[in-house]
Design an enzyme around this catalytic site. Structure first.
Site, PDB file in Angstrom:
ATOM      1  N   LEU A  75       0.583  -2.604   2.662  1.00 23.76           N
ATOM      2  CA  LEU A  75      -0.159  -2.253   1.462  1.00 23.76           C
ATOM      3  C   LEU A  75      -0.329  -0.741   1.498  1.00 23.76           C
ATOM      4  O   LEU A  75      -0.526  -0.159   2.571  1.00 23.76           O
ATOM      5  CB  LEU A  75      -1.541  -2.916   1.440  1.00 23.76           C
ATOM      6  CG  LEU A  75      -1.591  -4.444   1.303  1.00 23.76           C
ATOM      7  CD1 LEU A  75      -3.038  -4.911   1.323  1.00 23.76           C
ATOM      8  CD2 LEU A  75      -0.892  -4.912   0.040  1.00 23.76           C
ATOM      9  N   ASP A  76      -0.261  -0.091   0.347  1.00 20.03           N
ATOM     10  CA  ASP A  76      -0.485   1.353   0.304  1.00 20.03           C
ATOM     11  C   ASP A  76      -1.889   1.677   0.806  1.00 20.03           C
ATOM     12  O   ASP A  76      -2.790   0.837   0.767  1.00 20.03           O
ATOM     13  CB  ASP A  76      -0.332   1.880  -1.124  1.00 20.03           C
ATOM     14  CG  ASP A  76       1.085   1.735  -1.647  1.00 20.03           C
ATOM     15  OD1 ASP A  76       2.010   1.648  -0.832  1.00 20.03           O
ATOM     16  OD2 ASP A  76       1.250   1.690  -2.883  1.00 20.03           O
ATOM     17  N   LYS A  77      -2.068   2.906   1.225  1.00 18.57           N
ATOM     18  CA  LYS A  77      -3.360   3.343   1.772  1.00 18.57           C
ATOM     19  C   LYS A  77      -4.526   2.961   0.872  1.00 18.57           C
ATOM     20  O   LYS A  77      -5.537   2.422   1.345  1.00 18.57           O
ATOM     21  CB  LYS A  77      -3.346   4.859   1.976  1.00 18.57           C
ATOM     22  CG  LYS A  77      -4.679   5.444   2.421  1.00 18.57           C
ATOM     23  CD  LYS A  77      -4.620   6.962   2.536  1.00 18.57           C
ATOM     24  CE  LYS A  77      -5.978   7.534   2.925  1.00 18.57           C
ATOM     25  NZ  LYS A  77      -5.946   9.016   3.031  1.00 18.57           N
TER      26      LYS A  77
END
Length: 336
Positions: A164-166
Site C-alpha cells: 500500500l502506498d505510504k
C-alpha cells in the site's frame, strides 16, 4: 488488537551479507589495505575497488569514496573516476550505509487483524512506508515485521507480498512462511485475492455502477517520478483494470468503492485522475485538500482470499479511518 511489531525478510540477510560481508555487523567498520595491481594501472578507482573487494557492490564502494572513506597513498581519493597507478597503497574503511542498515528490526505498534502460524493480516495506518527506500531507510512496516516475528528474517521482504502506498491506509496480508508466501504470490497473480478500496473525490460522479476502466499504467513520460495512464503502442507500461461503484454522492463530491483486478503501482490513484476525479489531497495526481483530508483519501477496506494452507475462506473488512469518517460527515455522505 494492537501488538508490538515485527519483521521483514527476503533479501534481508542476503542484502546485508552482500553489502557488509558475511558475518559482519552493520554497526561496525573495518579497514582493508591493498596495493593497486599492475594489471589495473590507469583504471578508475571504483573499478579497482570492486576488483579488490568483490563481495561489496560497486555502488556501495562509490558511496564510501564520496564519504572520504577511501584513501590513495594515505590521502582521501575524492572521486570514483580518479585514475590510479600500479603499486599505490589503497585503503578503504568499510562502513555501514543507510541501505545496509535498512533491513533491521525496529519495534513498533502494529494493528493485527488476524494471525495464525502461516500468515497475518494487518491494518496499515496512513503515513507508514511499507519497504525501506530512499528517504525512508527506517521506520517501515518491514522493520516492524522483523522486530515482531523471528521467522520474517528468513523470508524475502519479510513476507510482504503486496504494497500500500505510504499515505494509503488499510488491509494487507503478510506471509509468515516461505510456502505461504509463494502461494499468496500465486493467488495474487491469478487474481484470486479480492482487494477493494474506499476513495473520496471532488465532483459529481456520472459513470454507471460497475464501470470498469481498462487502462494501462506506466511511468509518466513527462515526469518519471510518478505513474500515468499510457498508450502501450507508444510507451512502456502494464495492463491495469479497476471497477468503480458509487457509495454516496453530495454536492461537494463522491465516495467510491474501487475494486482492483490488477495491482499496478498507484493504480487507483492514476485511474481516478485519468477519469477526472483525482483523490482528495493527492497532490501528485492533481487532488486538492478538502473536507479536512490532508493525505490521499484512499483506504483498503476489504480483503478476501482462500487460506493458502487450510483452504478456509477468509474475509476481512474495516470501517473508514477517522480522517475519512470526518470527511464523509463534513460532506454529508453516508454508507447505505
Amino acid at each position: 488488537m494492537i501488538i508490538s511489531t515485527p519483521p521483514e525478510a527476503d533479501e534481508t540477510q542476503g542484502l546485508l551479507d552482500a553489502i557488509l560481508g558475511e558475518g559482519e555487523s552493520a554497526e561496525t567498520s573495518e579497514w582493508r589495505h591493498f596495493a593497486v595491481p599492475v594489471a589495473m594501472h590507469g583504471e578508475r578507482l571504483d573499478r579497482v575497488l570492486a576488483q579488490c573487494v568483490p563481495e561489496f557492490s560497486r555502488s556501495y564502494l562509490q558511496q564510501l569514496i564520496e564519504q572520504g572513506a577511501v584513501l590513495l597513498a594515505g590521502v582521501p581519493a575524492g572521486k570514483s573516476a580518479a585514475k590510479v597507478k600500479a603499486g599505490v597503497e589503497l585503503s578503504v574503511e568499510l562502513r555501514a550505509t543507510p541501505q545496509s542498515q535498512a533491513f533491521k528490526p525496529e519495534a513498533m505498534a502494529l494493528d493485527v487483524v488476524y494471525e495464525d502460524a502461516h500468515l497475518c493480516v494487518l491494518n496499515k495506518p496512513a503515513g507508514l512506508v511499507v519497504h525501506p527506500a530512499p528517504g525512508n531507510w527506517s521506520g517501515t512496516l518491514l522493520n516492524g515485521l522483523l522486530a515482531r516475528d523471528a521467522q520474517a528474517a528468513t523470508l524475502p521482504r519479510a513476507g510482504i507480498v503486496h504494497r500500500l502506498d505510504k499515505d494509503t491506509s488499510g488491509l494487507m496480508v503478510v506471509a509468515r512462511t516461505r510456502q505461504t508466501m509463494d502461494a499468496l504470490v500465486q493467488l495474487i497473480a491469478a487474481r484470486e485475492v479480492k482487494r477493494q478500496y474506499w476513495a473520496l473525490a471532488a465532483g459529481t460522479w456520472s459513470l454507471k455502477d460497475g464501470y470498469t476502466l481498462d487502462q494501462p499504467v506506466g511511468r509518466d513520460p513527462a515526469n518519471r517520478l510518478r505513474m500515468a495512464a499510457v498508450d502501450l503502442t507508444r510507451h512502456s507500461g502494464k495492463t491495469a483494470s479497476t471497477t468503480f461503484d458509487l457509495v454516496a454522492q453530495s454536492a461537494q463530491g463522491c465516495w467510491l468503492q474501487c475494486t482492483l483486478h490488477t495491482g499496478r503501482t498507484h493504480q487507483i490513484r492514476v485511474h481516478m485522475a485519468h477519469l477526472g476525479f483525482p483523490l482528495l489531497a493527492d497532490a501528485v495526481y492533481g487532488g486538492k485538500p478538502a473536507a479536512g483530508m490532508t493525505r490521499q483519501a484512499l483506504h483498503a477496506f476489504h480483503l478476501a482470499f482462500h487460506h493458502p494452507v487450510s483452504g478456509e475462506a477468509l474475509d476481512f473488512r474495516l470501517p473508514l479511518p477517522p480522517d475519512m469518517q470526518e470527511a464523509t460527515a463534513a460532506w454529508g455522505l453516508s454508507y447505505n
